[in-house]
Enzyme design. Structure first.
Site, PDB file in Angstrom:
ATOM      1  N   CYS A  31      26.350   9.631  39.804  1.00 24.98           N
ATOM      2  CA  CYS A  31      27.401  10.329  40.924  1.00 24.98           C
ATOM      3  C   CYS A  31      27.447  11.071  41.774  1.00 24.98           C
ATOM      4  O   CYS A  31      26.794  12.716  41.306  1.00 24.98           O
ATOM      5  CB  CYS A  31      28.882   9.965  40.349  1.00 24.98           C
ATOM      6  SG  CYS A  31      28.922  10.679  38.715  1.00 24.98           S
ATOM      7  N   CYS A  34      28.573  14.451  39.199  1.00 25.46           N
ATOM      8  CA  CYS A  34      27.316  14.831  38.189  1.00 25.46           C
ATOM      9  C   CYS A  34      26.233  15.765  39.789  1.00 25.46           C
ATOM     10  O   CYS A  34      24.933  16.749  39.206  1.00 25.46           O
ATOM     11  CB  CYS A  34      26.709  13.408  38.292  1.00 25.46           C
ATOM     12  SG  CYS A  34      27.269  13.480  35.796  1.00 25.46           S
ATOM     13  N   CYS A  73      26.954   6.221  36.334  1.00 26.91           N
ATOM     14  CA  CYS A  73      25.824   7.608  37.196  1.00 26.91           C
ATOM     15  C   CYS A  73      25.040   7.728  34.822  1.00 26.91           C
ATOM     16  O   CYS A  73      25.399   7.420  34.334  1.00 26.91           O
ATOM     17  CB  CYS A  73      26.550   8.505  37.276  1.00 26.91           C
ATOM     18  SG  CYS A  73      25.542  10.308  37.098  1.00 26.91           S
ATOM     19  N   CYS A  76      26.556  10.839  33.646  1.00 29.88           N
ATOM     20  CA  CYS A  76      27.964  10.856  33.057  1.00 29.88           C
ATOM     21  C   CYS A  76      28.204   9.555  32.259  1.00 29.88           C
ATOM     22  O   CYS A  76      29.199   9.348  32.099  1.00 29.88           O
ATOM     23  CB  CYS A  76      28.950  11.111  33.680  1.00 29.88           C
ATOM     24  SG  CYS A  76      29.128   9.830  34.762  1.00 29.88           S
ATOM     25  N   ASP A 309      62.078  22.193 -13.663  1.00 32.78           N
ATOM     26  CA  ASP A 309      61.961  21.483 -14.475  1.00 32.78           C
ATOM     27  C   ASP A 309      63.425  20.666 -13.882  1.00 32.78           C
ATOM     28  O   ASP A 309      64.249  20.393 -12.953  1.00 32.78           O
ATOM     29  CB  ASP A 309      62.328  21.904 -15.444  1.00 32.78           C
ATOM     30  CG  ASP A 309      60.505  21.957 -16.664  1.00 32.78           C
ATOM     31  OD1 ASP A 309      59.685  21.924 -15.977  1.00 32.78           O
ATOM     32  OD2 ASP A 309      60.749  22.673 -17.744  1.00 32.78           O
TER      33      ASP A 309
END
Length: 546
Positions: A31, A34, A73, A76, A309
């Site tokens: 893509c 990328c 792609c 990615c 306590d």
């Protein structure tokens, strides 16, 4: 075109080389984002450009994206394609709205398929083989898929959410991307480096065979030539698309304060034995329920500087505590809101009151832990002796300082605590008053973790020295109050007027009740019976000393 590309800082050394690299990356199915990140672009502003703008700058007209030619792609897995579109960002918006969190800013976290590590390495080897000098030594300088997604979508999502996008925020939007073929694409690593995956492979359900850490290590240890033999370089176009799960969470919020307990029939936490409730209510529930209603967390946890306590009161300025609110949905409150919350808690019951309520940081919670080790505590005890004490006894007791005790685990808690001998210190003690029927009031300051009841009656010699041994007479304890937990935290907060009155009135009531108790016994025999009954109750108690 060349002028526009001057905004980029790329590995490539010329416009022509940039075009050539872009062409090769496009041919293998990458893509446009990328392509840009594998050209070495690290400027976040560059990724704010639209897909059309980037394609116009980097690709020839015939190669630009159309609805028909979009495939996931290989660089990615489509994460920088469909998952950056407005339709997906609107899904995030709907999820955030559905979960109902309050936030002023946000961060995005992405969990990516581990096979992307293999794919990125294979893509780099492909580029190194094609354009050697341009990519040599630049593997670690490539922008990650995760960073590029944030640079591309952070500002757009901010506009949709009407909130600021930050790299670090308490409110987190988590996107978990799942890729069905991820394990299959990493499978060759099992044969090549079995020792790296051996433990993970043998573990049962709940553990992954391939993790980000072990895949990264395996890929880093392999030579480029070996990796080319084992997987496709460049990586192939995926045959299945990624899916994404969206979840929201908020960092824990910590509420600190001090609590006072005026009841001798109230445990600090819910008291259950074999799943059955022993007594109704607890300090934790009385404090936490109004807080939960206000902050709406998915879980909570109360921690305090020690505990008392069931039959011991907590007076003075109270015991420091913290309530950790896990994943709170409502977090935007003013100081006035916290003051109102404190008042609401104090109106729940007269048995428990809180003060100094405030929001603190996670780092501040360490101060509570440190105080558990270093603190001292001051007590007032109403005690009984089998003989009338003399002034000489008073002088003897009041002269004692820094007594070192050897305390074996008390019999009353031996069923739930490890048998051990603990060294503890009594820093000071004094008899404040002698009362009818062989009773007396004792004030003492001790090291944290000292069993005060056992110091008075000796626990059949399991605590030494003890009050009975010092006075050479049998002693027992009727009532015990914690007057102070000497920890200078949390900081004091100006209390609201009604809250102050409630606390002060509560203390007055407690003091009056102990004065009344002093006059209850009419003779020595009745005193002894009360003491024995009190001790029997204490022995049955399953709650630890304050």
């Amino acid at each position: 075109m060349i002028d526009k590309m001057d905004m980029f800082s790329l590995f490539t050394r010329s416009f022509e080389e940039t075009k050539e690299v872009s062409k090769f990356l496009h041919q293998i199915g990458c893509c446009i984002r990328c392509i840009l990140r594998n050209l070495g672009e690290l400027n976040p502003a560059s990724y704010k450009l639209s897909i059309e703008e980037l394609e116009n700058m980097l690709l020839p007209a015939e190669s630009r994206t159309t609805a028909e030619n979009v495939c996931p792609c290989p660089g990615c897995l489509g994460i920088l394609q469909k998952f950056t579109e407005t339709a997906f960002l609107n899904q995030i918006y709907l999820k955030v709205k559905e979960d109902g969190f309050q936030f002023s800013d946000y961060q995005c976290s992405l969990v990516l398929p581990v096979s992307l590590i293999v794919r990125q390495k294979a893509l780099y080897i492909y580029l190194l083989n094609k354009f050697g000098e341009t990519y040599k030594g630049n593997e670690d300088k490539l922008a990650s898929v995760k960073d590029v997604w944030k640079w591309s979508c952070g500002f757009k999502l901010a506009n949709i959410l009407g909130s600021r996008f930050q790299n670090r925020s308490q409110f987190d939007i988590l996107m978990t991307f799942q890729y069905k073929d991820s394990d299959k694409e990493c499978a060759f690593l099992l044969d090549y480096l079995p020792d790296v995956f051996k433990k993970r492979k043998q573990r049962k359900f709940g553990f992954e065979t391939f993790t980000r850490a072990n895949v990264q290590k395996a890929v880093s240890d392999m030579t480029y030539s070996k990796l080319q033999d084992c997987t496709s370089c460049p990586p192939l176009i995926p045959t299945v698309e990624c899916t994404c799960d969206i979840s929201c969470s908020h960092e824990a919020v910590f509420i600190a304060g001090r609590y006072l307990k005026f009841s001798r029939e109230l445990s600090q936490t819910p008291w259950l034995i074999d799943g059955k409730r022993i007594m109704e209510g607890s300090v934790q529930e009385l404090i936490c329920e109004p807080i939960i209603q206000m902050f709406k967390p998915t879980d909570h946890k109360l921690s305090s500087s020690g505990r008392e306590d069931v039959d011991v009161r907590m007076l003075g300025l109270g015991r420091p505590f913290i309530v950790e609110l896990v994943n709170p949905h409502c977090v935007q409150f003013s100081l006035e809101d916290l003051a109102a919350l404190q008042k609401r808690i104090n109106n729940v019951s007269k048995d428990v009151q809180v003060r100094d309520l405030q929001i603190v940081s996670r780092k501040d919670t360490n101060l509570l832990k440190e105080g558990e080790i270093d603190k001292t505590k001051t007590y007032t005890a109403l005690c009984w002796c089998d003989r009338q004490l003399t002034e000489a006894d008073v002088e003897l007791v009041n002269s004692l300082k820094e007594i070192t005790l050897q305390q074996k685990t008390p019999l009353r808690v031996l069923h739930r605590r490890a048998a051990a001998t603990r060294e503890r210190s009594i820093h000071s003690l004094s008899i404040k008053s002698l009362l009818p029927n062989n009773r007396f009031t004792l004030e003492l300051t001790t090291q944290a973790g000292t069993y005060v009841k056992e110091f008075v009656h000796g626990d059949f010699g399991r605590t030494y020295p003890n009050k009975s041994q010092i006075l050479k007479a049998d002693c027992d304890i009727i009532d015990l109050d914690v007057e102070a937990v000497n920890v200078d935290w949390p900081p004091l907060v100006e209390p609201i007027e009604s809250g102050t009155l409630k606390i002060e009135n509560g203390q007055d009531n407690c003091l009056n009740s102990i004065e009344t108790r002093k006059d209850n016994c009419v003779d020595e025999k009745e005193t002894k019976e009360i003491c024995l009954n009190e001790n029997e109750t204490v022995t049955k108690s399953c709650k630890e000393e304050g």
